[in-house]
Design an enzyme around this catalytic site. Structure first.
Site, PDB file in Angstrom:
ATOM      1  N   ARG A 153       0.696  -1.532  -0.042  1.00 18.90           N
ATOM      2  CA  ARG A 153      -0.209  -0.124   0.332  1.00 18.90           C
ATOM      3  C   ARG A 153       0.550   1.124   0.027  1.00 18.90           C
ATOM      4  NH1 ARG A 153      -4.318   0.838  -1.554  1.00 18.90           N
ATOM      5  NH2 ARG A 153      -5.649  -1.259  -0.227  1.00 18.90           N
ATOM      6  N   GLN A 197      -8.447  -6.716  -9.166  1.00 19.10           N
ATOM      7  CA  GLN A 197      -7.918  -5.386 -10.127  1.00 19.10           C
ATOM      8  C   GLN A 197      -6.924  -4.977  -9.747  1.00 19.10           C
ATOM      9  OE1 GLN A 197     -10.623  -2.241  -8.592  1.00 19.10           O
ATOM     10  NE2 GLN A 197      -8.637  -0.780  -6.874  1.00 19.10           N
ATOM     11  N   ARG A 245       1.091  -6.357  -9.258  1.00 20.80           N
ATOM     12  CA  ARG A 245       1.401  -5.847  -7.964  1.00 20.80           C
ATOM     13  C   ARG A 245       1.216  -6.963  -7.161  1.00 20.80           C
ATOM     14  NH1 ARG A 245      -3.402  -2.609  -6.022  1.00 20.80           N
ATOM     15  NH2 ARG A 245      -5.173  -4.101  -6.551  1.00 20.80           N
ATOM     16  N   HIS A 247       0.581   3.461 -10.552  1.00 18.26           N
ATOM     17  CA  HIS A 247       0.164   3.818  -9.693  1.00 18.26           C
ATOM     18  C   HIS A 247       0.751   5.011  -8.844  1.00 18.26           C
ATOM     19  CE1 HIS A 247      -2.867   3.953  -6.168  1.00 18.26           C
ATOM     20  NE2 HIS A 247      -4.040   2.725  -7.155  1.00 18.26           N
ATOM     21  N   ASP A 307     -12.129  10.467  -6.552  1.00 17.12           N
ATOM     22  CA  ASP A 307     -11.254   9.291  -7.730  1.00 17.12           C
ATOM     23  C   ASP A 307     -11.548   8.816  -8.932  1.00 17.12           C
ATOM     24  OD1 ASP A 307     -10.766   6.614  -7.972  1.00 17.12           O
ATOM     25  OD2 ASP A 307     -12.293   5.477  -6.700  1.00 17.12           O
ATOM     26  N   GLU A 356      -2.023   9.492 -11.105  1.00 18.59           N
ATOM     27  CA  GLU A 356      -1.198   7.923 -11.405  1.00 18.59           C
ATOM     28  C   GLU A 356      -1.489   8.035 -12.509  1.00 18.59           C
ATOM     29  OE1 GLU A 356      -4.162   5.100  -9.588  1.00 18.59           O
ATOM     30  OE2 GLU A 356      -4.194   6.320  -8.295  1.00 18.59           O
TER      31      GLU A 356
END
Ligand code: BG6
Length: 273
Positions: free
Chosen positions: A53, A70, A75, A147, A192, A248
């Site tokens: 995170r 997702q 990652r 990201h 977002d 991002e």
């Protein structure tokens, strides 16, 4: 030959240092003149149980929700260490990792590929190149994102510049299409958004320095979870939303097609002044 390296790799130059964790080939720290530019949660997990995170999660071959997990598998995979080096004059530092199909990636996305990830620091700039090669007999396409989580002194005083007049999809309203009317994107609630087909660069002041991003991809995702979502995330402290912003570079909507045997390079450059 690439070897697997389980420990994070750090290179230091005369002005900066960067650390890349093999899980996700994840940039977890970039310091310029001793100051951290990235944000990583104090509750981030580094044991491979979930994506780290903060820092720079690589979203590939899918941005966001969709047919596969997702933000995809990149990652969530251990990458292979290729090299780390610093130039003789101490000015340029490079770290490189690669990823090719595993049982895990093939189960999620049944395609052959080679990813080569190169992180280069020089002065107060970091350049990240993700080379996406199609090693399959036919074309496939992907969406993706680098990201990037940045640290900020105070999110309520942060403004993201360079997006005025552009169209964005509001992910909090089923991706409803809106136009950015403001000079700067500010934060006093959950934000977002996918800003579409923008003219880079995008920049902001982190409270101490100006941070500028350029890339060759089309979109820019801007995200801050704000308090309620922060509380709902198991790997994020309740108040950490005040100290971070995600800006991002993304190819979030229009997939990039890569022909058989061809490659595409996703480039992301950040500079600090
Ligand atoms: C952003 C998305 O890119 O990533 C958000 O726009 C999402 O919708 C955020 O919440 C974090 O995603 P995750 O999977 O790391 O919790």
């Amino acid at each position: 030959m690439a070897e697997t390296k389980a420990n994070p790799v750090t290179v230091k130059t005369d002005t900066a240092e960067v650390t890349v964790h093999p899980f996700g080939a994840h940039v977890t720290s970039w310091k310029v003149d001793g100051e951290e530019i990235m944000f990583v949660s104090s509750l981030a997990k580094y044991d491979g149980s979930r994506p780290i995170r903060g820092g720079v999660p690589i979203c590939f071959p899918q941005f966001g929700p969709g047919p596969i997990k997702q933000h995809g598998f990149a990652r969530r995979s251990y990458w292979n260490f290729v090299k780390s080096e610093v130039s003789e004059d101490g000015k340029v530092g490079t770290i490189q990792f690669s990823l090719s199909p595993t049982e895990y990636t093939l189960e999620m996305w049944n395609h052959k590929f080679e990813l080569l990830y190169t992180v280069i620091i020089q002065g107060a700039q970091i350049q990240i190149d993700l080379v996406v090669k199609n090693t399959e007999e036919s074309a496939w396409s992907f969406t993706g994102c680098l990201h990037t989580y940045f640290g900020v002194e105070d999110i309520t005083k942060t403004q993201i510049l360079g997006l005025k007049g552009t169209t964005y999809l509001d992910s909090l309203k089923d991706r409803a299409e809106c136009t950015e009317e403001n000079e700067g994107v500010t934060f006093n609630q959950n934000v977002d958004r996918i800003y579409r087909k923008i003219d880079w660069p995008v920049s902001f002041n982190n409270g101490k320095k100006n941070v500028k991003l350029t890339t060759n991809v089309a979109d820019c995702v801007v995200w801050n979870p704000w308090s309620e979502k922060a509380q709902a995330m198991g790997d994020f402290e309740d108040s950490e939303y005040l100290k971070m912003v995600c800006v991002e570079p993304a190819q979030a909507i229009d997939p990039i097609e890569v022909a058989s045997g061809a490659e595409y390079t996703f480039t992301h450059t950040i500079s600090v002044e």
